[in-house]
Design an enzyme around this catalytic site. Structure first.
Site, mmCIF file in Angstrom:
data_model
loop_
_atom_site.group_PDB
_atom_site.id
_atom_site.type_symbol
_atom_site.label_atom_id
_atom_site.label_comp_id
_atom_site.label_asym_id
_atom_site.label_seq_id
_atom_site.Cartn_x
_atom_site.Cartn_y
_atom_site.Cartn_z
ATOM 1 N N ASP A 212 -27.845 55.195 40.789
ATOM 2 C CA ASP A 212 -28.064 54.818 42.273
ATOM 3 C C ASP A 212 -26.957 54.630 42.877
ATOM 4 O OD1 ASP A 212 -27.107 51.834 41.935
ATOM 5 O OD2 ASP A 212 -28.146 52.247 39.888
ATOM 6 N N ASP A 214 -25.804 51.517 44.239
ATOM 7 C CA ASP A 214 -25.531 50.182 44.355
ATOM 8 C C ASP A 214 -26.188 49.769 45.554
ATOM 9 O OD1 ASP A 214 -24.409 48.022 42.991
ATOM 10 O OD2 ASP A 214 -22.910 47.781 44.538
#
Length: 290
Positions: A212, A214
């Site tokens: 991802d 973050d």
């Protein structure tokens, strides 16, 4: 007890190695308690390896609860000289996309509640840690990734891994702060492992699997467990291919690592002044210097 020169620590999503043959579960007892789970000894690419699920095979341990000292000491007891740490991370840079792989060469410690040394109790040691990742092992790992030419993966050689306490993910302010430090990825587990592996004179490198962005990226939702799990499953398949190729290359040409003699000038306490109890507890680390 079975032995292996190569250890693999599997993080979120990598709880077992499908390609392992002739598998044997080994319950290891250490002076620092029990490891996260039984260590799985098996054959991978024709070589004996030791696999340990960092959070337990059913993911029951928070990052702060992982028994890091027991995990690394258990690897040392099994004869491990090289550790490949597969770890899920969030990206702090636009170019490190979800499903990419990063092999960082630096760490920043943002943990608060971790014991990251085997020493104390009457013995003092200060390891050199300017370069916390074994460059020789990292090169074997990155060369293996490059050779596989995985179509959905971009490899990033080098970079900084921020190790946060967790278990909550970052605030946006924290995420932007780490980006201002030019950090590449963020995770919750690898810095205690890297410090302890260095004290145990084991070469260590991280295979960071991006799940991802973050929470800093304006065009992507903040990180959620659902998002992480979906990408973990895709990452795990690629990670197993990479680990298998890395093990093959390591066995053909095991590099000399500076980590293998990390304690040579690190121990400040005269060993004859150390209590018998402490010496016995750390015998595995100290015996070559006694």
């Amino acid at each position: 007890m079975a032995e292996a020169k190569i250890g693999i620590i599997g993080g979120s999503g990598l709880y077992k190695m499908e390609a392992l043959k002739d598998v044997e579960e080994v319950i290891v007892s250490t002076p620092f308690g029990s490891p996260s789970d039984a260590v799985i000894i098996g054959t991978l690419a024709g070589n004996s390896v030791a696999f340990l699920a960092r959070h337990g095979r059913n993911h029951t341990l928070l990052p702060s609860e992982v028994p890091y000292r027991a995990n690394i000491y258990a690897m040392k007891q099994l004869g491990v000289e090289y550790i490949i740490s597969a770890s899920a991370v969030g990206s702090l840079k636009a170019e490190a996309k979800p499903l990419d792989m990063v092999v960082p060469d630096q760490f920043i410690d943002r943990t608060k509640n971790r014991v990251s040394t085997f020493f104390g109790e009457g013995i003092v040691a200060h390891i050199a840690f300017a370069d916390p990742v074994c460059s020789q092992l990292a090169k074997v790992l990155t060369d293996a990734i490059a050779a596989l030419n995985l179509t959905d993966v971009t490899l990033h050689r080098g970079g900084t891994y921020v190790c946060m306490e967790g278990p909550a993910f970052s605030t946006k302010a924290e995420s932007h702060l780490y980006r201002s430090w030019d950090a590449t990825v963020i995770g919750m587990t690898n810095l205690p492992e890297a410090k302890l592996a260095r004290e145990a004179e084991i070469a260590y490198a991280t295979l960071a699997l991006v799940t991802d962005y973050d929470c800093w990226h304006p065009d992507h939702d903040s990180v959620t467990v659902e998002m992480v799990i979906a990408n973990l499953q895709r990452n795990a398949t690629n990670a197993q291919k990479v680990i298998q190729e890395t093990v093959r290359r390591l066995s053909e040409n095991p590099p000399h690592s500076e980590a293998h003699s990390a304690l040579k000038y690190a121990i400040l306490t005269q060993l004859d002044k150390v209590s018998q109890e402490t010496k016995q507890k750390l015998e595995l680390l100290l015996k070559k210097y006694m």
